[in-house]
Design an enzyme around this catalytic site. Structure first.
Site, mmCIF file in Angstrom:
data_model
loop_
_atom_site.group_PDB
_atom_site.id
_atom_site.type_symbol
_atom_site.label_atom_id
_atom_site.label_comp_id
_atom_site.label_asym_id
_atom_site.label_seq_id
_atom_site.Cartn_x
_atom_site.Cartn_y
_atom_site.Cartn_z
ATOM 1 N N ASN A 96 64.043 -5.382 49.239
ATOM 2 C CA ASN A 96 64.509 -4.711 50.462
ATOM 3 C C ASN A 96 63.538 -4.832 51.626
ATOM 4 O O ASN A 96 63.153 -3.843 52.252
ATOM 5 C CB ASN A 96 64.789 -3.226 50.169
ATOM 6 N N ASP A 306 59.944 4.478 41.524
ATOM 7 C CA ASP A 306 60.863 4.120 42.625
ATOM 8 C C ASP A 306 60.146 4.296 43.951
ATOM 9 O O ASP A 306 60.698 4.817 44.932
ATOM 10 C CB ASP A 306 62.139 4.954 42.571
ATOM 11 N N GLY A 325 63.964 8.115 50.383
ATOM 12 C CA GLY A 325 62.812 7.523 49.716
ATOM 13 C C GLY A 325 61.604 8.425 49.642
ATOM 14 O O GLY A 325 61.347 9.252 50.519
#
Length: 417
Positions: A96, A306, A325
């Site tokens: 990403n 993550d 996030g």
């Protein structure tokens, strides 16, 4: 690289020296001797640290660094430094960035930027071109360039036929396909878990049903096509049940859970702090309990931080408009230790390598030195000064964590705080 580690307790159930406190001699990057006491006639650097424990190197299956394109969030160089000082000897990098990592040249670029670092970087290529879920990317070419898996980070594959073709095509070269578990038409504009707190706080809800429908669909497709499927960051009790049922059918499926989804619940949303805006969203304590049980019985194959650095301009805004996030590398070990024993924590942090084609390195004589160094004892409050990442968007700020990480020895390098 030569070094002598003094008085270290080895935590590695596959090692001949598991639970023993020993000296470890490393010569030219390889463990040459492990014994109760080793002299140092060659005057190698000695590593003596308080309550030192050593395990085989930790692995994180989902990190984002921003570069290329979002260097203000994080660079590959500082991201790998952060990983090393957080105990990780290997990380899988999501695609990403800007541009999206979706071809041979992109994989080659990020690998070149990560060369000669203590922490090894394993790139994940995008599953579809520009991660637009329209056409498959150059999967085979990226595999040849070094991609370990294919994933449109946090973007659901809305077209089931596209996933079907991806699984069929990638099986020809043993490729690993990742599918983000969210049905977008069900999740809609939801930004937090759809439950009591979303209603009470007036925030749009993203129901667990959106995740569970997608997982059920993907498991049906896997059963039809064969291939290798990994479902990243599941977050609900029902999802655990679905994966368990899929494995009972001997489907070639694995899954992971983000550490913050194990420890934190949607009760954290009380103050509308965007550090807690993550995807999948924080769920309920019942979901946390089911996820923890799924790790204990092997239904869930691995944990991940993550890790997703987000700049302050994209976090310090109204909750609905903030980006999803949280960073997680620096807090991973301490957070896991609040709910698991040290032995289980290390087991969780070292699982998942084989699924991503990464060789395991046991702490034994003759093995390459690929080690994580830590102190499992002592509690502390996680503060901004504990963050090495460029971005500071940690969901664990001001949380009490347990144990501290010293760093790693890997790739013929020593990286210690």
């Amino acid at each position: 690289m030569n070094a002598l580690i003094k008085s270290a307790t080895i935590v590695d159930s596959k090692s001949d020296f598991h639970n023993q406190t020993v000296d470890i001699l490393i010569e030219k990057g390889r463990i040459s001797k492990i014994s109760k006491r080793i002299s140092n006639p060659h005057n190698y650097d000695e590593i003596k640290l308080d309550n030192l424990h050593v395990s085989q190197g930790w692995f994180d299956s989902s990190v984002s660094f921003g570069e290329p394109g979002y260097e203000e969030r994080e660079t590959i160089e500082n991201g790998l430094k952060t990983a090393a000082l957080s105990g990780f000897t290997a990380v899988a990098l999501n695609a990403n960035s800007n541009p999206i990592i979706d071809c041979f040249a992109d994989i080659t670029l990020v690998k070149a930027k990560a060369k000669n670092k203590a922490t090894s970087l394993y790139p994940i290529g995008a599953l579809t071109k520009s991660s637009k879920s329209s056409d498959l990317a150059e999967l085979f070419d990226m595999k040849n360039a070094g991609a370990v898996a294919f994933y449109d980070y946090q973007k659901p594959i809305s077209n089931p036929n596209l996933l079907k073709i991806a699984l069929q095509y990638s099986s020809a070269f043993d490729g690993l396909v990742l599918s983000f578990p969210q049905e977008s038409k069900i999740s809609g504009l939801g930004v937090v878990n759809e439950h009591i707190n979303s209603t009470r706080l007036g925030l749009k809800g993203n129901p667990g049903l959106a995740e569970e429908l997608q997982i059920a669909r993907d498991l049906f497709l896997l059963e039809y096509t064969g291939g290798k499927l990994h479902i990243p960051t599941i977050s609900t009790a029902k999802s655990v049940e679905l994966i368990r049922e899929g494995k009972a059918k001997n489907l070639n499926v694995t899954c992971s859970v983000a550490i913050h989804n194990l420890v934190l619940t949607d009760d954290s949303l009380e103050g509308f702090d965007t550090r807690y805006k993550v995807l999948p969203p924080l769920r309920t304590q019942n979901d946390c309990n089911a996820l923890i049980e799924g790790l204990k019985d092997g239904t869930i194959d691995m944990v991940t931080t993550d890790h997703n650095p987000i700049d302050i301009e994209d976090k310090n805004v109204e909750f609905d408009y903030a980006k999803y996030g949280t960073i997680g590398l620096e807090s991973a070990f301490g957070a896991l230790q609040t709910i698991f024993t040290t032995k289980k924590t290390i087991s969780l942090l070292t699982q998942g390598k084989a699924r991503f084609g990464i060789t395991e390195t046991i702490v034994n004589t003759g093995q390459i030195a690929n080690l994580s160094l830590f102190n499992p004892d002592g509690k502390y409050l996680f503060k901004k000064e504990n963050i090495i990442s460029k971005s500071k968007n940690s969901a664990f700020l001001n949380n009490e964590l347990k144990g501290r990480v010293y760093g790693i020895i890997a790739n013929n390098k020593i990286a210690l705080k």
